[in-house]
Scaffold this motif. Sequence first.
Motif, PDB file in Angstrom:
ATOM      1  N   MET A  17      -1.672   7.753  -7.432  1.00 51.36           N
ATOM      2  CA  MET A  17      -2.329   8.775  -6.966  1.00 51.36           C
ATOM      3  C   MET A  17      -1.944   9.310  -5.669  1.00 51.36           C
ATOM      4  SD  MET A  17      -3.557   9.926  -9.452  1.00 51.36           S
ATOM      5  CE  MET A  17      -3.727   9.532 -11.080  1.00 51.36           C
ATOM      6  N   ASP A  18      -1.729   8.042  -4.625  1.00 49.83           N
ATOM      7  CA  ASP A  18      -1.490   8.322  -3.323  1.00 49.83           C
ATOM      8  C   ASP A  18      -0.186   8.751  -3.333  1.00 49.83           C
ATOM      9  OD1 ASP A  18      -4.046   7.701  -2.346  1.00 49.83           O
ATOM     10  OD2 ASP A  18      -3.392   5.597  -2.041  1.00 49.83           O
ATOM     11  N   LEU A  19       0.856   8.025  -3.966  1.00 53.00           N
ATOM     12  CA  LEU A  19       2.072   8.579  -3.892  1.00 53.00           C
ATOM     13  C   LEU A  19       2.571   9.927  -4.141  1.00 53.00           C
ATOM     14  CD1 LEU A  19       3.745   5.034  -4.289  1.00 53.00           C
ATOM     15  CD2 LEU A  19       3.443   6.134  -2.116  1.00 53.00           C
ATOM     16  N   ILE A  20       2.068  10.031  -5.657  1.00 50.97           N
ATOM     17  CA  ILE A  20       2.413  11.445  -6.394  1.00 50.97           C
ATOM     18  C   ILE A  20       1.136  11.994  -6.787  1.00 50.97           C
ATOM     19  CG2 ILE A  20       3.873  12.124  -8.543  1.00 50.97           C
ATOM     20  CD1 ILE A  20       4.882   8.997  -8.358  1.00 50.97           C
TER      21      ILE A  20
ATOM     22  N   SER B 235       0.909  -1.334   0.069  1.00 50.23           N
ATOM     23  CA  SER B 235       0.098  -0.010   0.149  1.00 50.23           C
ATOM     24  C   SER B 235       1.058   1.288  -0.062  1.00 50.23           C
ATOM     25  CB  SER B 235      -0.633  -0.086   1.428  1.00 50.23           C
ATOM     26  OG  SER B 235       0.147   0.091   2.443  1.00 50.23           O
ATOM     27  N   ALA B 236       0.195   2.564  -0.122  1.00 50.58           N
ATOM     28  CA  ALA B 236       1.033   3.638  -0.207  1.00 50.58           C
ATOM     29  C   ALA B 236       1.834   3.866   1.148  1.00 50.58           C
ATOM     30  CB  ALA B 236       0.191   4.693  -0.432  1.00 50.58           C
ATOM     31  N   SER B 237       1.200   3.581   2.145  1.00 47.40           N
ATOM     32  CA  SER B 237       1.476   3.683   3.661  1.00 47.40           C
ATOM     33  C   SER B 237       2.783   2.988   3.600  1.00 47.40           C
ATOM     34  CB  SER B 237       0.673   3.854   4.766  1.00 47.40           C
ATOM     35  OG  SER B 237       0.330   2.358   4.723  1.00 47.40           O
ATOM     36  N   SER B 238       2.616   1.702   3.333  1.00 47.45           N
ATOM     37  CA  SER B 238       3.782   0.833   3.689  1.00 47.45           C
ATOM     38  C   SER B 238       4.864   1.279   2.605  1.00 47.45           C
ATOM     39  CB  SER B 238       3.545  -0.684   3.152  1.00 47.45           C
ATOM     40  OG  SER B 238       2.304  -1.075   3.567  1.00 47.45           O
ATOM     41  N   ILE B 239       4.744   1.623   1.457  1.00 49.41           N
ATOM     42  CA  ILE B 239       5.645   2.177   0.405  1.00 49.41           C
ATOM     43  C   ILE B 239       6.637   3.343   1.167  1.00 49.41           C
ATOM     44  CG2 ILE B 239       6.310   3.316  -1.695  1.00 49.41           C
ATOM     45  CD1 ILE B 239       4.191   1.018  -2.825  1.00 49.41           C
ATOM     46  N   LYS B 240       5.648   4.415   1.950  1.00 51.23           N
ATOM     47  CA  LYS B 240       6.528   5.440   2.360  1.00 51.23           C
ATOM     48  C   LYS B 240       7.149   4.915   3.570  1.00 51.23           C
ATOM     49  CE  LYS B 240       2.872   8.424   1.324  1.00 51.23           C
ATOM     50  NZ  LYS B 240       1.110   9.211   1.458  1.00 51.23           N
ATOM     51  N   ASN B 241       6.778   4.059   4.285  1.00 48.65           N
ATOM     52  CA  ASN B 241       7.634   3.297   5.324  1.00 48.65           C
ATOM     53  C   ASN B 241       8.988   2.807   4.861  1.00 48.65           C
ATOM     54  OD1 ASN B 241       8.089   2.569   7.899  1.00 48.65           O
ATOM     55  ND2 ASN B 241       6.897   0.629   7.576  1.00 48.65           N
ATOM     56  N   VAL B 242       9.028   2.091   3.525  1.00 46.38           N
ATOM     57  CA  VAL B 242       9.896   1.531   2.984  1.00 46.38           C
ATOM     58  C   VAL B 242      10.953   2.735   2.678  1.00 46.38           C
ATOM     59  CG1 VAL B 242      10.821   0.452   0.954  1.00 46.38           C
ATOM     60  CG2 VAL B 242       9.023  -0.703   2.098  1.00 46.38           C
ATOM     61  N   LYS B 243      10.460   3.805   2.115  1.00 41.86           N
ATOM     62  CA  LYS B 243      11.586   4.929   1.662  1.00 41.86           C
ATOM     63  C   LYS B 243      12.072   5.224   2.946  1.00 41.86           C
ATOM     64  CE  LYS B 243      10.788   9.236   1.880  1.00 41.86           C
ATOM     65  NZ  LYS B 243       9.972  10.402   1.984  1.00 41.86           N
TER      66      LYS B 243
ATOM     67  N   ASN C 223       2.531  13.030 -12.035  1.00 46.40           N
ATOM     68  CA  ASN C 223       1.865  11.560 -12.133  1.00 46.40           C
ATOM     69  C   ASN C 223       1.444  11.204 -13.549  1.00 46.40           C
ATOM     70  OD1 ASN C 223      -0.708  12.345 -12.326  1.00 46.40           O
ATOM     71  ND2 ASN C 223      -1.020  12.242 -10.118  1.00 46.40           N
ATOM     72  N   HIS C 224       1.068  12.433 -14.261  1.00 47.03           N
ATOM     73  CA  HIS C 224       0.927  11.991 -15.583  1.00 47.03           C
ATOM     74  C   HIS C 224       1.851  11.289 -16.537  1.00 47.03           C
ATOM     75  CE1 HIS C 224      -1.201  13.249 -19.322  1.00 47.03           C
ATOM     76  NE2 HIS C 224       0.013  13.396 -19.949  1.00 47.03           N
ATOM     77  N   ASN C 225       3.051  11.277 -16.601  1.00 43.50           N
ATOM     78  CA  ASN C 225       4.176  10.637 -17.353  1.00 43.50           C
ATOM     79  C   ASN C 225       4.250   9.315 -16.620  1.00 43.50           C
ATOM     80  OD1 ASN C 225       4.991  12.750 -18.535  1.00 43.50           O
ATOM     81  ND2 ASN C 225       6.663  13.411 -17.072  1.00 43.50           N
ATOM     82  N   VAL C 226       4.312   9.156 -15.155  1.00 46.34           N
ATOM     83  CA  VAL C 226       4.172   7.990 -14.653  1.00 46.34           C
ATOM     84  C   VAL C 226       3.217   6.899 -15.096  1.00 46.34           C
ATOM     85  CG1 VAL C 226       4.128   6.511 -12.300  1.00 46.34           C
ATOM     86  CG2 VAL C 226       5.030   8.780 -12.467  1.00 46.34           C
ATOM     87  N   ILE C 227       1.734   7.765 -15.202  1.00 51.74           N
ATOM     88  CA  ILE C 227       0.626   6.899 -15.712  1.00 51.74           C
ATOM     89  C   ILE C 227       0.902   6.216 -17.110  1.00 51.74           C
ATOM     90  CG2 ILE C 227      -1.772   7.283 -16.152  1.00 51.74           C
ATOM     91  CD1 ILE C 227      -1.443   6.837 -13.290  1.00 51.74           C
ATOM     92  N   SER C 228       1.471   7.316 -17.921  1.00 47.59           N
ATOM     93  CA  SER C 228       1.544   6.846 -19.186  1.00 47.59           C
ATOM     94  C   SER C 228       2.613   5.770 -19.526  1.00 47.59           C
ATOM     95  CB  SER C 228       1.870   8.174 -20.289  1.00 47.59           C
ATOM     96  OG  SER C 228       3.240   8.358 -20.221  1.00 47.59           O
ATOM     97  N   ASP C 229       3.786   5.519 -18.544  1.00 48.52           N
ATOM     98  CA  ASP C 229       4.575   4.511 -18.659  1.00 48.52           C
ATOM     99  C   ASP C 229       3.915   3.363 -18.205  1.00 48.52           C
ATOM    100  OD1 ASP C 229       6.627   6.330 -19.281  1.00 48.52           O
ATOM    101  OD2 ASP C 229       7.536   6.521 -17.360  1.00 48.52           O
TER     102      ASP C 229
ATOM    103  N   LYS D 111      -5.331  -0.870  -9.176  1.00 48.41           N
ATOM    104  CA  LYS D 111      -4.605  -0.999  -7.846  1.00 48.41           C
ATOM    105  C   LYS D 111      -3.435  -0.125  -8.115  1.00 48.41           C
ATOM    106  CE  LYS D 111      -3.807  -5.160  -5.329  1.00 48.41           C
ATOM    107  NZ  LYS D 111      -4.086  -6.583  -5.221  1.00 48.41           N
ATOM    108  N   HIS D 112      -2.786  -0.177  -9.377  1.00 47.71           N
ATOM    109  CA  HIS D 112      -1.559   0.556  -9.490  1.00 47.71           C
ATOM    110  C   HIS D 112      -1.883   2.189  -9.842  1.00 47.71           C
ATOM    111  CE1 HIS D 112      -0.053  -3.427  -9.839  1.00 47.71           C
ATOM    112  NE2 HIS D 112       1.003  -2.940  -9.362  1.00 47.71           N
ATOM    113  N   TYR D 113      -2.924   2.376 -10.434  1.00 48.36           N
ATOM    114  CA  TYR D 113      -3.355   3.852 -10.473  1.00 48.36           C
ATOM    115  C   TYR D 113      -3.712   4.454  -9.264  1.00 48.36           C
ATOM    116  CZ  TYR D 113      -4.045   4.207 -15.595  1.00 48.36           C
ATOM    117  OH  TYR D 113      -3.963   4.269 -17.093  1.00 48.36           O
ATOM    118  N   ASP D 114      -4.247   3.664  -8.396  1.00 42.89           N
ATOM    119  CA  ASP D 114      -4.647   4.380  -7.006  1.00 42.89           C
ATOM    120  C   ASP D 114      -3.440   4.640  -6.013  1.00 42.89           C
ATOM    121  OD1 ASP D 114      -7.215   4.205  -7.584  1.00 42.89           O
ATOM    122  OD2 ASP D 114      -7.489   2.428  -6.282  1.00 42.89           O
ATOM    123  N   LEU D 115      -2.504   3.544  -6.245  1.00 45.64           N
ATOM    124  CA  LEU D 115      -1.063   3.793  -5.683  1.00 45.64           C
ATOM    125  C   LEU D 115      -0.363   4.847  -6.125  1.00 45.64           C
ATOM    126  CD1 LEU D 115       0.878   2.134  -3.716  1.00 45.64           C
ATOM    127  CD2 LEU D 115       1.948   1.240  -5.626  1.00 45.64           C
TER     128      LEU D 115
END
Length: 444
Positions: A76-79, A13-21, A85-91, A70-74
């Motif tokens: 949006m939460d992280l960036i 999840s976004a919060s776990s990923i923030k924790n990993v950072k 986020n536009h570029n990330v979404i297109s990748d 699932k990944h779009y939501d992630l």
Amino acid sequence: MKVLKFGGTSVGSASSIKNVKEIILNQPGSKLLVLSAMSGVTNQLVELSEMVRHSYVTGYSGKIDEIRKKHYDLVMDLIPQDSVNHNVISDLESILQELEVTCRLPWSRNIEARILTTGESLLTLIFSAYLKYEDVENTLLDAKTFMHINNLENPDTLYIGELLNDQLRLSSQHDLLITQGFVRLNEKREVSTLKRGGSDYTATILGAAIRASEIQIWTDINGLHNNDPRFVENTKPVAHLSFEEAAELAYFGAKILHPQTISPVIGKNIPVYLKNTFTPEATGTRISAISEKKGLKAISAKDEITAIKIKSNRMLMAHGFLKKIFEIFDKYETAIDMITTSEIAISLTIDDNSNLDQILTELDNYGEISVDTQHSIICVVGEGLIEDRGTSRLFEILQDVPVRMISYGGSNNNISLLVDTRNKIEVLQKLNEKLFMNQLINQV
Ligand code: ASP
Ligand code: MG
């Protein structure tokens, strides 16, 4: 350089990923990050691959949409910033489109691998972009450019190291590298995998390839426990294991580690730490060449075991007999885990039934065959275990539960029991009581 691997719920999840950072930034020095897929995604991809295999075409886009969401939501939460986020979404979209195209091809093992490894591509892309958004410079490396592994059991880490260095020469930033776990290119240079849970193995292969100072495997449990916490209460993390102890436990079922994880680092003497992303301050488990304590360390269980007994009227131990039996398993590339013999019979176990029918047909020439499926190997591990007098309590289990096979003395560090899987939990609990709770043998 250190290798850090994060997977499953650690990146769920976004919060776990923030924790990993935070975990990454709290550690000094250069790092290579190996990420697996977000939790649940590889399972969704397995379902997708099964749809492709059975030509259930109408199901594809629904399944891909679930993964997309699932990944779009992630993202949006992280960036949250639109312009970034536009570029990330297109990748992300290009990876998903490639997935759609792959699903339209006729199913094969290669197509399956291309589908299954998409989760790692999606997550590493998002994670790298998120760190950049947070001003943490990093380089995203495509694991397919260096994880060239012909032999799954014996990866050429020297060669992988050379290929990785070629990639590094092309990039300017070396302090924080990010790559995908699980994926490899096989001997035909086709996309393949390191089998389910294989990102741990990616981490140790890469650790050996770059001669890392250490490898950290971050999960959601405080290290390797002395018994299976899913079935047994009051289990405790083991603070330290030798490479051999950890290898036996991982091979015989400890869920925290992919079975082959330890093999690449044994000869290179690189320590492996198992840590919990959610309680990073907990010590976890250190796996290294040093054996700090003798005696029992842990118990693990491996399911889906098949036992085969060959009873011969002729002298079993006659010269050449066992060789002929083993040759049959060798011919079908089926590994044997446990063996016990008597004068007229041999019992052995396998965990891969894919060629069982052919194996049994050939064995039939050598005697009377009986087969028991749905068994579990219970593996008791600890340096010098069999010299420890307290270990004898283990055999009290024979009073309570039927044991199909016992393997004792194959190594000083391991005693294995084969039981019907229906009795597995009882055996694990009773062994826990007899061996750990009474503190009769050396404690971890
Ligand atoms: N994502 C892959 C799996 O679920 C690899 C891994 O998690 O290690 O099996
Ligand atoms: Mg895992």
